[in-house]
Design a protein around this motif. Structure first.
Motif, PDB file in Angstrom:
ATOM      1  N   ILE A 131      -9.375   1.938   4.052  1.00 25.62           N
ATOM      2  CA  ILE A 131      -9.892   1.285   2.853  1.00 25.62           C
ATOM      3  C   ILE A 131     -11.410   1.375   2.836  1.00 25.62           C
ATOM      4  O   ILE A 131     -12.072   0.955   3.785  1.00 25.62           O
ATOM      5  CB  ILE A 131      -9.479  -0.205   2.808  1.00 25.62           C
ATOM      6  CG1 ILE A 131      -7.993  -0.371   3.197  1.00 25.62           C
ATOM      7  CG2 ILE A 131      -9.772  -0.789   1.443  1.00 25.62           C
ATOM      8  CD1 ILE A 131      -7.022   0.323   2.289  1.00 25.62           C
ATOM      9  N   VAL A 145     -12.976  -2.340  -3.993  1.00 23.09           N
ATOM     10  CA  VAL A 145     -12.263  -1.275  -3.281  1.00 23.09           C
ATOM     11  C   VAL A 145     -12.614   0.045  -3.939  1.00 23.09           C
ATOM     12  O   VAL A 145     -12.236   0.300  -5.086  1.00 23.09           O
ATOM     13  CB  VAL A 145     -10.736  -1.513  -3.309  1.00 23.09           C
ATOM     14  CG1 VAL A 145     -10.010  -0.376  -2.589  1.00 23.09           C
ATOM     15  CG2 VAL A 145     -10.390  -2.853  -2.677  1.00 23.09           C
ATOM     16  N   PHE A 182      -3.674   3.324   6.543  1.00 23.14           N
ATOM     17  CA  PHE A 182      -4.429   3.385   5.301  1.00 23.14           C
ATOM     18  C   PHE A 182      -5.885   3.067   5.638  1.00 23.14           C
ATOM     19  O   PHE A 182      -6.168   2.112   6.361  1.00 23.14           O
ATOM     20  CB  PHE A 182      -3.908   2.382   4.278  1.00 23.14           C
ATOM     21  CG  PHE A 182      -2.579   2.750   3.691  1.00 23.14           C
ATOM     22  CD1 PHE A 182      -2.499   3.519   2.542  1.00 23.14           C
ATOM     23  CD2 PHE A 182      -1.399   2.353   4.298  1.00 23.14           C
ATOM     24  CE1 PHE A 182      -1.269   3.877   1.998  1.00 23.14           C
ATOM     25  CE2 PHE A 182      -0.166   2.695   3.775  1.00 23.14           C
ATOM     26  CZ  PHE A 182      -0.097   3.467   2.621  1.00 23.14           C
ATOM     27  N   LEU A 231       0.819  -1.216   0.000  1.00 17.07           N
ATOM     28  CA  LEU A 231       0.000   0.000   0.000  1.00 17.07           C
ATOM     29  C   LEU A 231       0.851   1.264   0.000  1.00 17.07           C
ATOM     30  O   LEU A 231       0.392   2.329  -0.441  1.00 17.07           O
ATOM     31  CB  LEU A 231      -0.931   0.002   1.214  1.00 17.07           C
ATOM     32  CG  LEU A 231      -2.123  -0.963   1.144  1.00 17.07           C
ATOM     33  CD1 LEU A 231      -2.823  -1.039   2.494  1.00 17.07           C
ATOM     34  CD2 LEU A 231      -3.109  -0.530   0.067  1.00 17.07           C
ATOM     35  N   ILE A 283      -8.918   4.445  -1.382  1.00  9.44           N
ATOM     36  CA  ILE A 283      -7.882   4.198  -0.377  1.00  9.44           C
ATOM     37  C   ILE A 283      -7.333   5.550   0.062  1.00  9.44           C
ATOM     38  O   ILE A 283      -6.899   6.360  -0.761  1.00  9.44           O
ATOM     39  CB  ILE A 283      -6.744   3.319  -0.934  1.00  9.44           C
ATOM     40  CG1 ILE A 283      -7.295   1.956  -1.383  1.00  9.44           C
ATOM     41  CG2 ILE A 283      -5.649   3.126   0.117  1.00  9.44           C
ATOM     42  CD1 ILE A 283      -6.252   1.055  -2.021  1.00  9.44           C
TER      43      ILE A 283
END
Length: 338
Positions: free
Chosen positions: A108, A92, A106, A35, A95
């Protein structure tokens, strides 16, 4: 009051055994390092158009194709557990990256393609202090905490609620607010954090869960940041009412509650935490037993905090504590009379 990032402490083999025993250690994709390989970013604005501390990040098409199934699998594991094909309709959506936090998280955003319903979870660096904070919250507070660990990746469920700073600015001035109820809850929240030595509860590090009841509104203040569990050297760091960002709610509590009522709510919280500690006695004993052996803060932090707590409680029981785990265990035992 806190000017530097805390030191990150690795998860020890003993703590990993504890996490495995209580089903926190799972074979989920270790995605944190992947990520961090984002190709670009832009400031994230909240639904009202106000810029936040989060950055929305973007990835190359190839990397995103790798990340998407891993992240939806992690979400399904967090919510459902075990092997499941029920994540195939999830995607997703966004982010976000928080460079401001010790854990550099992070966030999500997962969306259900069938009904457009969205939910969040967080990917963070696994840090022993934070994990001890999550476990103590799960054991000693009225709140259940859902998280998973694998390698250097820590997965946390989203804790819903109005951010503390937003609540103090937008909700606290409302005439319909039940001032006594929110003052009571903040008093109990302050006590919970102090007993288990969870620090840095500024208004941005907790949320207020608002629940309509059959006659009134119920409030619960919940921490969302556990980085400063048993780390800082000054006792006042563990008292949420000492932070400038909490001045308005602190003043409100002293305005609407007298000393005897405050003492009553503090006693209530002690009694409830004591019951939880006894119900979860074996788990708490195992956790604190491991915590006492580990280095979770510099030695000078331990000595300084021990002196502050000794002065606060007028006792010398903290004198021989050499680790933050020993200090935390002694403080919980002393305050809950375990």
């Amino acid at each position: 009051m806190i000017s530097r990032r805390k030191i990150k402490y690795d998860v020890s083999p003993l703590l990993r055994q504890y996490l495995y025993h209580f089903d926190r250690l799972r074979d989920i994709p270790q995605v944190y390092d992947d990520l961090t390989r984002f190709a670009g970013s832009m400031p994230y604005e909240d639904p009202r158009g106000k810029e936040t501390l989060w950055l929305t990040v973007y990835y190359s098409q190839e990397l995103m194709m790798e990340l998407r199934p891993k992240l939806t699998k992690i979400y399904a594991e967090l919510k459902i557990g075990g092997e499941s094909d029920l994540h195939e309709h999830l995607t997703v959506d966004r982010i976000d990256f928080g460079e401001f936090g010790n854990s550099r998280p992070f966030r999500i955003r997962i969306t259900n393609l069938y009904n457009d319903n969205s939910d969040y979870f967080y990917v963070k660096q696994a840090d022993a202090s934070r994990i001890y904070g999550l476990e103590l919250e799960h054991i000693l507070s009225p709140n259940r905490i859902n998280y998973l660990v694998n390698g250097n990746t820590l997965i946390e469920e989203h804790i819903a609620g109005v951010p503390g700073d937003v609540f103090l600015a937008d909700h606290l001035p409302r005439p319909e607010l039940n001032k006594v109820r929110i003052a009571k809850e903040f008093t109990k929240f302050n006590e919970r954090c102090f007993i288990r030595l969870l620090g840095d509860m500024r208004s941005v590090n907790y949320v207020v869960d608002i629940t309509p009841d059959f006659e009134e509104i119920q409030y619960r203040v919940r921490p969302i940041d556990f980085d400063q569990q048993s780390y800082e050297r000054r006792g006042k760091i563990y008292l949420s009412y000492r932070f400038d960002s909490n001045k308005t709610i602190t003043k409100l509590a002293f305005d609407v509650l007298n000393r005897k009522t405050i003492d009553q709510y503090v006693a209530e919280e002690h009694a409830q935490m004591t019951r939880r500690a006894k119900v979860e006695g074996l788990r708490l004993k195992a956790l604190l037993g491991i915590m006492r052996r580990e280095e979770l803060a510099p030695r000078d932090h331990v000595a300084s905090l021990a002196a502050d707590l000794a002065k606060y409680h007028h006792t010398d029981i903290f004198r021989d504590c050499e680790t933050m785990g020993e200090l935390t265990s002694a403080h919980i035992t002393h305050m809950l009379e375990l």
